[in-house]
Motif scaffolding. Structure first.
Motif, short mmCIF file in Angstrom:
data_model
loop_
_atom_site.label_atom_id
_atom_site.label_comp_id
_atom_site.label_asym_id
_atom_site.label_seq_id
_atom_site.Cartn_x
_atom_site.Cartn_y
_atom_site.Cartn_z
N LEU A 54 -23.08 0.07 0.07
CA LEU A 54 -22.91 -0.59 1.36
C LEU A 54 -21.85 -1.69 1.29
O LEU A 54 -20.90 -1.71 2.07
N VAL A 55 -22.05 -2.62 0.36
CA VAL A 55 -21.10 -3.72 0.21
C VAL A 55 -19.74 -3.18 -0.21
O VAL A 55 -18.69 -3.65 0.26
N GLU A 56 -19.73 -2.18 -1.07
CA GLU A 56 -18.47 -1.64 -1.58
C GLU A 56 -17.66 -0.99 -0.46
O GLU A 56 -16.43 -1.07 -0.46
N THR A 57 -18.34 -0.34 0.49
CA THR A 57 -17.62 0.26 1.61
C THR A 57 -16.99 -0.82 2.47
O THR A 57 -15.86 -0.67 2.95
N VAL A 58 -17.69 -1.94 2.66
CA VAL A 58 -17.12 -3.06 3.41
C VAL A 58 -15.92 -3.63 2.66
O VAL A 58 -14.87 -3.92 3.27
N ALA A 59 -16.05 -3.80 1.35
CA ALA A 59 -14.93 -4.33 0.56
C ALA A 59 -13.73 -3.39 0.62
O ALA A 59 -12.58 -3.84 0.74
N ALA A 60 -13.97 -2.09 0.54
CA ALA A 60 -12.88 -1.13 0.61
C ALA A 60 -12.20 -1.18 1.97
O ALA A 60 -10.96 -1.13 2.06
N ALA A 61 -12.98 -1.30 3.03
CA ALA A 61 -12.41 -1.38 4.37
C ALA A 61 -11.54 -2.63 4.52
O ALA A 61 -10.45 -2.59 5.09
N THR A 62 -12.02 -3.75 3.98
CA THR A 62 -11.24 -4.99 4.05
C THR A 62 -9.96 -4.88 3.24
O THR A 62 -8.89 -5.31 3.68
N LEU A 63 -10.05 -4.30 2.06
CA LEU A 63 -8.89 -4.13 1.20
C LEU A 63 -7.81 -3.31 1.89
O LEU A 63 -6.63 -3.69 1.93
N LEU A 64 -8.20 -2.19 2.46
CA LEU A 64 -7.23 -1.33 3.14
C LEU A 64 -6.69 -1.98 4.40
O LEU A 64 -5.50 -1.85 4.72
N THR A 65 -7.54 -2.71 5.11
CA THR A 65 -7.09 -3.39 6.32
C THR A 65 -6.06 -4.45 6.01
O THR A 65 -5.02 -4.55 6.67
N GLU A 66 -6.33 -5.26 4.98
CA GLU A 66 -5.40 -6.33 4.61
C GLU A 66 -4.05 -5.77 4.19
O GLU A 66 -3.01 -6.33 4.53
N LEU A 67 -4.05 -4.68 3.46
CA LEU A 67 -2.79 -4.09 3.02
C LEU A 67 -2.09 -3.35 4.16
O LEU A 67 -0.88 -3.16 4.13
N GLY A 68 -2.85 -2.92 5.15
CA GLY A 68 -2.24 -2.26 6.29
C GLY A 68 -1.72 -3.21 7.34
O GLY A 68 -0.95 -2.83 8.21
N GLU A 69 -2.15 -4.49 7.26
CA GLU A 69 -1.71 -5.46 8.25
C GLU A 69 -0.25 -5.82 8.03
O GLU A 69 0.19 -5.98 6.89
N PRO A 70 0.55 -5.98 9.09
CA PRO A 70 1.95 -6.40 8.94
C PRO A 70 2.05 -7.79 8.34
O PRO A 70 1.16 -8.62 8.50
N GLY A 71 3.15 -8.01 7.61
CA GLY A 71 3.44 -9.35 7.11
C GLY A 71 2.97 -9.62 5.71
O GLY A 71 3.22 -10.70 5.19
N LEU A 72 2.27 -8.65 5.07
CA LEU A 72 1.78 -8.90 3.72
C LEU A 72 2.64 -8.24 2.64
O LEU A 72 2.35 -8.35 1.47
N SER A 73 3.68 -7.54 3.05
CA SER A 73 4.52 -6.86 2.06
C SER A 73 5.44 -7.87 1.38
O SER A 73 5.74 -8.94 1.90
N GLU A 74 5.89 -7.52 0.20
CA GLU A 74 6.76 -8.41 -0.58
C GLU A 74 8.06 -8.70 0.14
O GLU A 74 8.63 -9.77 0.03
N SER A 75 8.56 -7.72 0.90
CA SER A 75 9.84 -7.90 1.57
C SER A 75 9.76 -8.93 2.68
O SER A 75 10.77 -9.51 3.08
N GLY A 76 8.53 -9.15 3.21
CA GLY A 76 8.37 -10.09 4.29
C GLY A 76 8.96 -9.62 5.60
O GLY A 76 9.13 -10.40 6.54
N LEU A 77 9.24 -8.34 5.71
CA LEU A 77 9.86 -7.80 6.92
C LEU A 77 8.83 -7.39 7.95
O LEU A 77 9.18 -6.94 9.03
N GLU A 87 -18.44 9.03 7.79
CA GLU A 87 -18.14 10.33 7.19
C GLU A 87 -17.85 10.21 5.70
O GLU A 87 -18.06 11.16 4.95
N ALA A 88 -17.34 9.07 5.28
CA ALA A 88 -16.99 8.86 3.88
C ALA A 88 -17.64 7.58 3.38
O ALA A 88 -17.78 6.60 4.11
N LEU A 89 -18.04 7.60 2.10
CA LEU A 89 -18.52 6.42 1.40
C LEU A 89 -17.44 5.98 0.43
O LEU A 89 -16.69 6.82 -0.10
N ALA A 90 -17.35 4.68 0.19
CA ALA A 90 -16.34 4.17 -0.73
C ALA A 90 -16.99 3.27 -1.76
O ALA A 90 -18.00 2.61 -1.49
N THR A 91 -16.41 3.26 -2.94
CA THR A 91 -16.79 2.28 -3.95
C THR A 91 -15.51 1.68 -4.49
O THR A 91 -14.44 2.30 -4.43
N VAL A 92 -15.59 0.46 -5.00
CA VAL A 92 -14.37 -0.27 -5.34
C VAL A 92 -14.64 -1.19 -6.52
O VAL A 92 -15.73 -1.73 -6.68
#
Length: 381
Positions: free
Chosen positions: A87-110, A132-137
């Motif tokens: 349960l917690v791991e699925t939340v952590a995985a969702a947060t991880l993917l969300t943060e990396l998918g959000e604009p402005g976090l790439s090294e280029s800063g573009l 539909e899917a379970l995640a562990t991290v």
């Protein structure tokens, strides 16, 4: 300051409580511990329909969130009923993917997604939100094991990789860059089960204090996918760790409340010298101490959910974890020997309280985070 839930949040908690009460979770927990995931997956689907996993996923990815307060409300109920699974791991995985998918976090800063043009968040987050899917991290600061790796389709791991195999000509050291790796597991494959754990080979779960928490060491797998690399992975992993600690704190609070409720009912029924043992002053004092500890943890939990500051969340985690563990010890003492027998349902919550105490950050690690924030980042000052 008082942190009171609004009517909608209380109704959400009541609906989850009713759903889980009807689900006979002790049977689900025991089945999960033996490797029978069918009852647990069925319950997981019902929780997803109630919107539990969508709370950590933004609307842009077919979720409802991020809504940390509502997530804390949900995880208190999940802990109260001892729901198994990552349960917690699925939340952590969702947060991880969300943060990396959000604009402005790439090294280029573009402003583009850190996951690149073919954003895996768009591919992976909707199945997590829908159940539909379970995640562990596996994350830095989150412990060395993957939880329920054999049940989760998505395995995410953050680890350092050497960017320059040869030493730097000036410094003589190599540079390491954090990387996020994804492995998609086919959970429909059924190898010959281990007679005890139900899994064979290097994927065999390690022993855990909580039999329903099946722990596996992460290892490289063929066909894995490198999702992201660089400092943005470190930032995203830190955010995911904060959300994981919040969810774990809420789970621990729910476990403690369940242990207290069960013990209060038991001391009303068990008699000694012709009267219920709950009438003894010493028993009342122990239960009152447990109640105070849990109620003290509750505002810290919801206050942390409002701020989402790492130090606030760490304080909530250590307070809720210690309160649940102290309540478990009281519950065991007042139940006597029957309390720790595997056939008695109380044991399912006793072992979970001990496991959650150190999951996603031991008490010492969480206290160090709080102390670091109070001392300006230096725990020694």
């Amino acid at each position: 300051m008082r942190f009171l839930l609004d009517p909608e949040q209380r109704a959400f908690a009541d609906s989850l409580n009713a759903l889980l009460t009807a689900a006979d979770t002790p049977t689900v927990i025991r089945a999960w511990a033996t490797g029978d995931r069918a009852p647990g997956r069925a319950l997981w689907s019902r929780l997803a329909e109630a919107g539990v996993f969508a709370l950590a996923v933004p609307e842009a990815y077919e979720g409802l969130g991020p809504l940390p307060v509502e997530l804390a409300v949900a995880f208190v109920e999940l802990g109260r009923h001892g729901v198994p699974g990552p349960l917690v791991e699925t939340v952590a995985a969702a947060t991880l993917l969300t943060e990396l998918g959000e604009p402005g976090l790439s090294e280029s800063g573009l402003g583009e997604s850190a996951l690149g043009e073919s954003d895996p968040a768009k591919r992976l987050l909707p199945p997590l939100a829908s159940g539909e899917a379970l995640a562990t991290v596996a994350l830095p600061g989150g412990g060395p094991f993957l939880l329920d790796a054999e049940a989760a389709e998505l395995h995410l791991a953050v680890r350092n990789a050497t960017a320059h195999p040869k030493p730097h000509p000036t410094t003589g050291v190599t540079a390491a860059r954090p990387e996020l790796h994804l492995t998609v597991r086919d959970t429909t494959a059924h190898p010959k089960p281990h007679p005890t754990t139900g899994v064979t080979g290097p994927d065999a779960p390690r022993p855990s204090l909580d039999p329903a928490r099946r722990l596996t060491l992460p290892r490289p797998r063929p066909g894995g996918e490198l999702l992201a690399t660089g400092p943005q992975v470190t930032h995203a992993a830190a955010q995911a760790l904060t959300w994981a600690r919040l969810a774990t704190a809420a789970q621990a609070l729910g476990v403690g409340l369940a242990l207290l409720d069960r013990t209060v009912e038991y001391v009303k029924q068990r008699t000694q010298f012709g009267v219920p043992i709950g009438s003894f002053q010493a028993v009342k004092h122990q239960l009152a101490d447990a109640k105070i500890a849990l109620e003290f943890a509750r505002p810290l939990l919801f206050g942390a959910a409002l701020s989402m500051e790492p130090a606030d969340v760490a304080a909530a985690k250590v307070t809720a974890g210690e309160a649940a563990y102290a309540t478990a010890r009281t519950a065991l003492q007042l139940h006597g020997a029957i309390g720790y027998t595997a056939e008695y349902d109380l044991s399912l919550w006793l072992t979970k309280a001990r496991a959650l105490r150190t999951a996603w950050g031991s008490p010492a690690e969480c206290r160090a985070v709080v102390l670091g924030a109070l001392s300006g980042g230096d725990p020694r000052s």
